[in-house]
Design an enzyme around this catalytic site. Structure first.
Site, short mmCIF file in Angstrom:
data_model
loop_
_atom_site.label_atom_id
_atom_site.label_comp_id
_atom_site.label_asym_id
_atom_site.label_seq_id
_atom_site.Cartn_x
_atom_site.Cartn_y
_atom_site.Cartn_z
N LYS A 110 0.82 -1.22 0.00
CA LYS A 110 0.00 0.00 0.00
C LYS A 110 0.85 1.27 0.00
O LYS A 110 0.38 2.34 -0.37
CB LYS A 110 -0.97 -0.04 1.17
CG LYS A 110 -1.98 -1.17 0.98
CD LYS A 110 -3.10 -1.15 1.97
CE LYS A 110 -4.15 -2.18 1.64
NZ LYS A 110 -3.73 -3.56 1.97
C1 PLP Z 1 -4.37 -4.66 1.44
C2 PLP Z 1 -3.61 -5.93 1.38
C3 PLP Z 1 -4.01 -7.00 0.53
C4 PLP Z 1 -5.27 -6.96 -0.31
O1 PLP Z 1 -5.18 -6.03 -1.38
P1 PLP Z 1 -6.50 -5.57 -2.16
O2 PLP Z 1 -6.08 -4.43 -3.03
O3 PLP Z 1 -7.46 -5.14 -1.07
O4 PLP Z 1 -7.01 -6.74 -2.94
C5 PLP Z 1 -3.21 -8.13 0.48
N1 PLP Z 1 -2.09 -8.24 1.25
C6 PLP Z 1 -1.69 -7.25 2.07
C7 PLP Z 1 -0.47 -7.44 2.89
C8 PLP Z 1 -2.43 -6.05 2.17
O5 PLP Z 1 -2.03 -5.07 3.00
#
Ligand code: PLP
Length: 452
Positions: A110
């Protein structure tokens, strides 16, 4: 380039407006009016560095920004990453790759979007002179990444709600040990859903929103999706030329934001073979791709908590294309789904998606077998990508969405060793600063008024 809403009931807006709004006023999500065809640029983009590629990509989307401004924003957004490639591709075995997306400041993918979003906000405030207050609710990674994207940004105050005692201890430390005076981690008594519900009500108060310059950082923000497109291209270019068109990206999935970004890159002309949606035991998307039936069940907390989601908000963006770019059809489906909790697609066009599901009982074993096969430690989310049920032919790139050191308990159980990361060790020494608020819109608004 302008941006339309998936529900088609508001006029298209500029890139900056779409980023500022987050959600479109008709409740839809923003998408480019037309997807650009990038295939003729792939040759010249192949050798660019990560920030250069990001800038080249965004010139097709952030068309209302001056070139110099876009350059200033993007060139700073990846400074805090601890690997020179930003998004390195690691080869585990012939045809088996991992795209490491955990080299940012909070050790999860993210950061790619939220570091950039922080600079977009800063540029916007410099342009308009209006300060903003960011409000978000998190079950872990988003809040930490949002806080780190906004630390020290001029004119920005950020308020992140989270369920006290229900997120991983290190995730809490990433939010509460920053020492920054423009970020406020708000611990609430209750669940993530309570936090989310209270937050939505605050957003509905338009007078308050205008008063404090309210903005959202959740994964429906268009800038987040576009930022994530870049690493699919970057990884594609790192593969041997004869494997590129055969490759499947395997994406640990919750809200469908990450995998959607990859799919958009394919729609824009990158000849990627396909995508596998790897869910945990909260498998609404796996069931959808298996059966065409989109149906809500309750969330069962898992070892991969950032994927503990049932209603995948970004699914609406895919839906828009899957029904032939027909906003009336999107409205009808979303309405049926909202009122009945399900929708049955006749002949859903899967558009190159496959899927898999991994329940908690398998996660530890997968971590263990990846470690013994490749001497490589994966976090519990990434482990879901190693599920063999559902794997197809040809080379695969599995997206490593978080660093294993964020989830030490599961890793220790799986392989008997504690994963560490220097940035987390530093946090363990620092003081936790958090604020307790009631999960009511009134209490949240009162806190924000006092501290903005
Ligand atoms: C947010 C997240 C996900 C999921 O990603 P999406 O975009 O919601 O499908 C998977 N793994 C980790 C470590 C995350 O922080």
């Amino acid at each position: 380039m302008n941006y339309l809403s998936t529900r088609g009931q508001v006029p298209p807006v500029s890139f900056s407006k779409a980023v500022e709004h987050g959600l479109a006023p008709d409740g839809g999500l923003y998408l480019p009016e037309q997807l650009p065809d990038l295939s003729s640029f792939l040759g010249e983009w192949e050798s660019l560095s990560y920030p250069e590629l990001c800038e080249a990509f965004f010139t097709h989307f952030a068309t209302d920004l001056e070139a110099a401004e876009l350059h200033r924003i993007v060139s700073r957004s990846y400074h805090k990453f601890d690997h020179p490639d930003i998004a390195p591709v690691r080869t585990l075995a012939p045809g088996q790759y991992v795209l490491e997306l955990f080299h940012g400041p909070t050790l999860a993918f993210k950061d790619f979007a939220l570091q950039l979003l922080g600079y977009f906000y800063e540029a916007q405030i410099a342009r308009t002179g209006r300060p903003i207050s960011v409000l978000g609710a998190t079950s872990g990674d988003t809040g930490a990444a949002a806080i780190h994207g906004l630390i020290g940004k001029e004119g920005v105050k950020s308020f992140i709600l989270y369920p006290d005692g229900r997120i991983a201890p290190l995730q809490e430390r990433q939010m509460t040990c920053t020492g920054a005076d423009n970020v406020f981690p708000l611990a609430i008594k209750g669940s993530f859903d309570d936090a989310q519900t209270a937050m939505k009500t605050v957003f509905e108060d338009r007078a308050f929103a205008a008063e404090v310059g309210l903005s959202a950082v959740n994964s429906i923000n268009l800038a987040r999706i576009l930022a994530q497109c870049v690493y699919y291209l970057y990884a594609f270019f790192r593969l041997p030329a004869d494997e590129r068109e055969q490759v499947t990206f395997v994406v640990p999935t919750g809200n469908f934001g990450n995998v959607l970004a990859g799919w958009l890159v394919q729609q824009m002309g990158a000849p990627i073979k396909g995508f596998r949606v790897a869910t945990n035991q909260n498998d609404i998307l796996h069931r959808l791709f298996e059966s065409g039936r989109y149906s809500l069940e309750s969330v069962a907390p898992s070892l991969a908590p950032s994927m503990d989601i049932q209603v995948a908000s970004n699914f609406e963006r895919f839906l828009y294309y899957a029904v032939g770019s027909d906003p009336a059809k999107v409205r009808e489906i979303m309405h049926t789904f909202k009122s009945t909790g399900q929708y049955q697609f006749e002949n859903l066009n899967r558009q190159g998606f496959s899927s898999s599901r991994t329940d908690d009982s398998e996660i530890e074993n997968l971590i263990k077998s990846v470690y013994s096969d490749f001497n490589y430690v994966v976090d519990p989310h990434t482990a879901c990508g190693f599920q063999e049920d559902g794997a197809g032919e040809g080379p695969e790139i599995i997206l490593a969405t978080a660093h294993p050191a964020k989830f030490p308990d599961t890793i220790i159980k799986a392989i008997g060793e504690e994963p560490t990361h220097p940035s987390l060790e530093v946090l363990k020494e620092r003081e936790i600063v958090k604020h307790y608020v009631d999960p009511t819109p009134e209490a949240i608004k009162a806190f924000m008024r006092k501290h903005r």
